[in-house]
Scaffold this motif. Structure first.
Motif, PDB file in Angstrom:
ATOM      1  N   GLN A   1       1.062  -1.275   0.136  1.00 40.04           N
ATOM      2  CA  GLN A   1       0.186  -0.153  -0.119  1.00 40.04           C
ATOM      3  C   GLN A   1       1.304   1.211  -0.486  1.00 40.04           C
ATOM      4  OE1 GLN A   1      -1.745  -0.779   3.782  1.00 40.04           O
ATOM      5  NE2 GLN A   1      -3.625  -1.607   2.216  1.00 40.04           N
ATOM      6  N   ALA A   2       0.190   2.183  -0.309  1.00 41.13           N
ATOM      7  CA  ALA A   2       0.729   3.497  -0.300  1.00 41.13           C
ATOM      8  C   ALA A   2       2.118   3.879  -1.259  1.00 41.13           C
ATOM      9  CB  ALA A   2       0.715   4.215   1.136  1.00 41.13           C
ATOM     10  N   ASN A   3       2.278   3.693  -2.250  1.00 41.74           N
ATOM     11  CA  ASN A   3       3.757   3.922  -2.753  1.00 41.74           C
ATOM     12  C   ASN A   3       3.488   5.071  -3.249  1.00 41.74           C
ATOM     13  OD1 ASN A   3       5.210   1.614  -1.645  1.00 41.74           O
ATOM     14  ND2 ASN A   3       3.411   0.318  -2.486  1.00 41.74           N
TER      15      ASN A   3
ATOM     16  N   GLY B   1      -4.505   1.584  -2.347  1.00 43.29           N
ATOM     17  CA  GLY B   1      -4.161   2.978  -1.703  1.00 43.29           C
ATOM     18  C   GLY B   1      -2.447   3.532  -2.408  1.00 43.29           C
ATOM     19  N   ASN B   2      -2.446   2.383  -3.740  1.00 44.29           N
ATOM     20  CA  ASN B   2      -1.389   3.412  -4.190  1.00 44.29           C
ATOM     21  C   ASN B   2      -1.534   4.470  -5.019  1.00 44.29           C
ATOM     22  OD1 ASN B   2       0.792   1.284  -3.541  1.00 44.29           O
ATOM     23  ND2 ASN B   2      -0.555   0.294  -3.765  1.00 44.29           N
ATOM     24  N   PHE B   3      -0.617   5.787  -5.898  1.00 33.92           N
ATOM     25  CA  PHE B   3      -0.252   6.759  -5.959  1.00 33.92           C
ATOM     26  C   PHE B   3       0.053   6.035  -7.627  1.00 33.92           C
ATOM     27  CE2 PHE B   3       0.732  11.424  -7.215  1.00 33.92           C
ATOM     28  CZ  PHE B   3      -0.607  11.399  -7.618  1.00 33.92           C
TER      29      PHE B   3
ATOM     30  N   ASN C   1      -6.950   1.741  -5.263  1.00 34.37           N
ATOM     31  CA  ASN C   1      -5.976   2.537  -6.074  1.00 34.37           C
ATOM     32  C   ASN C   1      -5.583   3.994  -6.864  1.00 34.37           C
ATOM     33  OD1 ASN C   1      -3.246   1.228  -5.361  1.00 34.37           O
ATOM     34  ND2 ASN C   1      -4.070  -0.444  -6.202  1.00 34.37           N
ATOM     35  N   THR C   2      -4.997   4.876  -6.849  1.00 36.09           N
ATOM     36  CA  THR C   2      -5.297   6.545  -7.933  1.00 36.09           C
ATOM     37  C   THR C   2      -4.434   5.865  -8.254  1.00 36.09           C
ATOM     38  OG1 THR C   2      -5.379   7.263  -5.440  1.00 36.09           O
ATOM     39  CG2 THR C   2      -4.975   8.855  -7.291  1.00 36.09           C
TER      40      THR C   2
END
Lengths: 400, 401
Positions: B334-336, B356-358, B377-378
Motif C-alpha cells: 500500500q501507499a506507494n 492506496g497506491n498513487f 488505487n489512485t
C-alpha cells in the motif's frame, strides 16, 4: 735452506704481480670516491629517537626534513612526545606507537603557527592526557593512516586546510577530529568521543566518513562544506549540524538523539536516508535550502521542518508520528513542498507560516493531509479519485 | 743488511708521523658521540621471523610496535602463521606471502580476549590457510591495506568494529570474503569467488568502489550503511542485501541468481543499474526512495516494493525474460507513489496488487499487458498513442505508446 726459501718467496711475489701487470694502471678520472652506499644513504631520514628533548618535549624537531621512529615512544610527565619547531617536516611513525602516561602533555605538538607544511603518518597515538595530534595552530598539515584514541582532550586537531585520510579517532574526551577551515577529510572514523565526532570550519569536504556515539554532534561543520557518503548514528545531539551553504549527498543518519540534521541557510540535502531521529529528522532554521530525494522516517518530531524560502522536493516522509508533529512542516514563509510521498504521519504537511506553496504531493494513511494557515497557496487535495482518473490540474495534491 | 732494514722502518715511521701532523689534533667539543647510523636505526622494525611461536602459532607478536616480514612464511600443521597478541601493532608484510599448508590454522590472527586496538597489516599476500586468511574479529580500529588474500578454507578477511579495509583483493575463499563488525570503511577492494557472502558487515558500513562477484551473495550490509559505486555481479543470491536506512548510490548489480538489490526499510537507491538478474532488479520493503535507476532484463520484476515507497524516474525494460512473467514495476502493498517511470517491453508494465497506491506520469510501451491494477488505487488515466503533435490537458496522465 734459507736460500731456497728466499727463492720461492721471490717467485711467488713475481707470480702474484703478473696479473696486476696485465690490467691498466691509470686510475679513473676525477677524485677518489667510494662505490658503496653508506647506511645514511640507505636510510637518509633522521630517527626521532636521536633528537634531543626539552623541558616540554621528549624529542624536538627543529629543522625541516624527513623523520621516522625507530621504536615506540613512551611519554614522560610534563612533556609532549614529539614537539615540532619547524615547518616542512614529515614524520613517519613507521608503524610504531606513541603512548602517553599520566601527567604527560600531547602526543605530537606543533608549537607555532609559522610551522606549516607538515605530514604525519602510519602509526598509533594514544592515552595522552592532552591531544594526541595537536596541530591546531598549523596549516597545510597532512595526516594519514593514524589510529588515535583515548586522549584527555581531542584525538586530532589538524589546523587550517589540512588533509586527513584513513584516520580513526576513538574514545577521546573532547573532539574526535577537529579541523579549521578548508579541510579535506576522507575515509575517517570518529566514534565515542566526548564532544563532536568531526568538527570543521568553512569550506571543508568530508567523504566516506563515519561518526557514531559521540557526546555532541556526529558532524558539526561551518559554512560552505560538502559531505558525501558519510554515516552518522547514535550521537547525543545532531547527526549533522551545518551552518550555511552546505551540500550533503548520499549520507545516512540514524538514531541521533538531538535530531537528524540541522542547518541554517542555503543547504542542499540530496539522496539521504534519515531515520529514527530523537527530535526532528531535518530542521532548517534559516532560509533558502533544498531537500530532495531523501527518506525521512520514524522521527520523534517533525520529519522535515523548514523555516523560510526552502524547497522540499520528491522526498519520502514516513512514520513521523509524535503528538503535534507533521511529516513536513513549513514553519515560515515562501517555502515550496512538491512531489513528496507523505504517509503514516501524525499530520501530512503542516503549514504554519504564509506565502508557502504546496503542490503535487501525495498522502496516505495520515489522519490529515494538509493543514495550512490562511495566506498560503495549496493546490487542491484530490482524494482517492480511483482508477483511470483524469485531472486537468497539474498542481493538485492527492490523497489515496 | 740489518742496518738497512732499520733505516727503512725509521723512514716510514717519520713519513707517517709527518702526515698525521698535518691535521688538527684538538677533538671536537662536546661528548663523544657516534656519527653514523646503526643497522637498528636503518631498519628499526623487528622481523617477524625472529619472534618465537608456541604450539599453535609459528610467530607471536606480543608487544606494541612495528614489525615486518623478512621473507615468506610457510605454515605448519596445527599452527597459525602469525599471531598478534597486543594492541598498537603494525605489520608490514613487505611484499612477502604468508602461505598455509594442509592442516594449518589461520594466516594472521589477533585473538585477544576483550579487544585489541589499533593494529594494521599491509603490503603482501596471505594464501592457502585451511581456516581464515586474516582473523581480526577481536581487534577494533584495525586497518588492512594492500593485502591479497586467496585460497583460504573459511573466511578471507575478518575484522572487528571501526576497521578500515583498502585496496585489498580477496578471492577463492571457502566462507565469507570480508566479514566485519559494525562501522567498517572499505574502499577500492575486490572480493571474488567466495562460498559465502562477499562482503558482510554490521551497521554503519561505508563502502566505495568495492566489487563483489561470483560469491554466494555480493553484499550483505547492516543498517545505516552507505554504498557508492559498488558492483555486485554474478552472485548466487542477491547482488546487494541491505537492511534499514541505507543509501546506495550509482551501484551496479547484474547477473545475480537472486535480486540485484534486496533492501528493507527506509533506504534510498539512486542512479544504479540492475540488469539480468534471476530475481527482481530492485526489491524494497517499505519507506524507501528508488529513483533514477535502470532495471533491465531481469527474470523477476524490474522493481518490486511493499509499502510507502517513492519510486520515480526509473527505466524498467525487458523484465520477465526467458518465459517468466514479471512486471516493470510491481507494488505488492500500500501507499506507494509510482511517478514518472518508463516501462518498456516487460511482461506487464505495471502490476499493483495492494491498495492506496498513487500512480501518475508513467509511460509504457511494448508490454503485452500494460497494467494490471486492482481496485482501490489512485491511478491517472492511461492516454494511449495520442500521436504526433498531441495536446493534452492532463498533467498527471500515464501514457501508452
Amino acid at each position: 735452506m734459507e736460500r731456497t726459501l728466499r727463492t720461492l718467496t721471490l717467485a711467488a711475489t713475481c707470480l702474484a704481480a703478473m696479473p696486476a701487470l696485465a690490467g691498466p694502471v691509470t686510475p679513473p678520472a676525477g677524485p677518489v670516491a667510494s662505490t658503496m652506499k653508506t647506511l645514511d644513504q640507505v636510510e637518509a631520514r633522521i630517527p626521532v629517537q636521536s633528537l634531543q628533548g626539552s623541558s616540554t618535549g621528549k624529542h624536538m624537531i627543529t629543522q625541516p626534513g624527513s623523520y621516522y621512529l625507530t621504536g615506540n615512544i613512551l611519554g614522560e610527565a610534563g612533556k609532549s612526545g614529539i614537539e615540532i619547531w619547524s615547518g616542512d617536516v614529515t614524520i613517519d611513525l613507521n608503524g610504531f606507537e606513541l603512548r602517553g602516561v599520566a601527567g604527560a602533555a600531547h602526543g605530537i605538538r606543533v608549537v607555532h603557527a609559522s610551522m606549516t607544511n607538515l605530514e604525519i603518518r602510519n602509526g598509533t597515538i594514544h592515552s595522552w592526557p592532552q591531544t594526541c595530534v595537536e596541530a591546531g595552530v598549523s596549516a597545510n598539515v597532512q595526516l594519514r593512516d593514524l589510529r588515535v584514541r583515548a586522549s584527555g582532550k581531542s584525538g586530532i586537531s589538524a589546523g587550517w586546510h589540512p588533509i586527513v585520510e584513513n584516520c580513526q579517532s576513538i574514545g577521546n574526551a573532547e573532539y574526535g577530529i577537529f579541523c579549521n577551515d578548508r579541510a579535506t577529510v576522507s575515509n575517517c572514523l570518529s566514534n565515542g568521543n566526548g564532544f563532536d565526532g568531526f568538527r570543521s570550519g568553512d569550506g571543508s569536504t568530508f567523504r566516506n566518513c563515519t561518526a557514531s556515539h559521540n557526546g555532541h554532534d556526529g558532524f558539526d561543520v561551518n559554512s560552505a562544506c560538502t559531505l558525501s557518503g558519510c554515516a552518522s548514528q547514535h550521537n547525543t545531539l545532531f547527526g549533522m549540524h551545518l551552518i550555511d551553504v552546505c551540500a550533503v549527498t548520499g549520507c545516512t543518519l540514524s538514531g541521533n538523539v538531538g535530531g537528524g540534521l540541522e542547518a541554517q541557510h542555503a543547504a542542499t540535502i540530496r539522496g539521504c536516508s534519515i531515520s529514527g531521529s530523537g527530535a526532528r529528522g531535518v530542521n532548517i532554521t534559516g532560509t533558502g535550502s533544498l531537500i530532495s530525494e531523501c527518506v525521512v522516517r520514524g522521527s520523534t518530531g517533525d520529519g522535515i521542518r523548514v523555516n523560510t524560502m526552502c524547497t522540499v522536493l520528491n522526498c519520502t516522509v514516513d512514520l513521523n508520528r509524535a503528538v503535534g508533529a507533521a511529516g513536513i512542516r513549513l514553519a515560515g514563509q515562501g517555502n515550496r513542498a512538491e512531489g513528496n510521498s507523505v504517509s503514516n504521519n501524525t499530520l501530512g504537511i503542516d503549514v504554519d507560516g504564509t506565502s508557502n506553496l504546496v503542490v503535487r504531493n501525495s498522502f496516505t494513511f495520515n489522519p490529515g493531509a494538509v493543514e495550512a494557515a490562511a495566506g498560503n497557496t495549496v493546490a487542491q487535495v484530490i482524494t482517492t479519485p480511483g482508477l483511470g482518473f483524469a485531472s486537468t490540474d497539474p498542481w493538485a495534491n492527492f490523497a489515496h | 743488511m740489518k742496518t738497512a732494514h732499520t733505516s727503512l722502518g725509521l723512514w716510514l715511521l717519520l713519513a707517517a708521523a709527518a702526515h698525521a701532523g698535518a691535521g688538527p689534533i684538538t677533538p671536537p667539543p662536546g661528548p663523544v658521540a657516534p656519527t653514523y647510523k646503526t643497522l637498528d636505526q636503518v631498519e628499526a622494525r623487528r622481523p617477524v621471523q625472529s619472534l618465537p611461536g608456541d604450539g599453535t602459532a609459528l610467530h607471536i607478536i606480543s608487544q606494541p610496535g612495528s614489525y615486518y616480514l623478512a621473507g615468506n612464511i610457510t605454515g605448519a600443521s596445527g599452527k597459525s602463521g602469525v599471531r598478534i597478541a597486543a594492541s598498537n601493532v603494525t605489520l608490514d608484510l613487505n611484499g612477502f606471502a604468508v602461505i598455509g599448508v594442509p592442516g594449518a590454522l589461520t594466516g594472521i590472527e589477533c585473538p585477544v580476549a576483550g579487544y585489541a586496538f589499533n593494529n594494521a597489516v599491509f603490503n603482501g599476500a596471505v594464501r592457502s590457510w585451511p581456516a581464515d586468511g586474516i582473523y581480526f574479529l577481536e581487534a577494533a580500529n584495525s586497518r588492512v591495506e594492500g593485502v591479497r588474500i586467496s585460497d583460504c578454507g573459511q573466511g578471507g578477511l575478518i575484522v572487528g568494529p571501526h576497521s578500515t579495509v583498502a585496496a585489498c583483493e580477496i578471492s577463492a575463499i571457502g566462507g565469507v570474503g570480508v566479514l566485519a563488525s559494525h562501522r567498517l570503511t572499505i574502499a577500492d577492494t575486490t572480493v571474488n569467488n567466495c562460498g559465502d557472502v562477499g562482503v558482510r558487515t554490521g551497521e554503519m558500513c561505508s563502502a566505495r568502489n568495492v566489487v563483489s562477484s561470483y560469491n554466494d551473495q555480493g553484499f550483505f550490509v547492516g543498517s545505516s550503511s552507505t554504498l557508492a559505486q559498488c558492483i555486485g555481479n554474478h552472485n548466487a543470491q542477491a547482488g546487494f542485501a541491505v537492511q534499514d536506512s541505507c543509501v546506495l548510490t550509482a551501484c551496479i548489480g547484474s547477473r545475480n541468481f537472486g535480486a540485484g538489490v534486496d533492501a528493507a526499510y527506509g533506504n534510498t537507491v539512486t542512479g544504479g543499474a540492475f540488469h539480468l538478474n534471476n530475481g527482481p532488479g530492485i526489491r524494497v520493503n517499505s519507506g524507501c526512495t528508488v529513483s533514477g535507476n535502470t532495471c533491465r532484463g531481469n527474470l523477476g520484476d524490474g522493481i518490486v516494493m511493499h509499502n510507502s515507497n517513492h519510486v520515480s524516474g526509473n527505466t524498467c525494460d525487458g523484465n520477465g525474460r526467458d518465459g517468466g512473467v514479471a512486471a516493470g514495476i510491481h507494488a505488492t502493498g500500500q501507499a506507494n507513489r509510482i511517478d514518472s517511470n518508463a516501462l518498456i517491453a516487460n511482461d506487464i508494465g505495471l502490476d499493483i496488487d495492494g491498495t492506496g497506491n498513487f500512480v501518475v506520469r508513467n509511460n509504457a510501451s511494448f508490454n503485452p499487458t500494460r497494467a494490471d491494477i486492482v481496485a482501490g488505487n489512485t491511478v491517472a488515466q492511461w492516454v494511449i498513442t495520442p500521436g504526433g503533435s498531441f495536446a493534452l490537458n492532463d498533467p498527471w496522465a500515464n501514457f501508452g505508446h
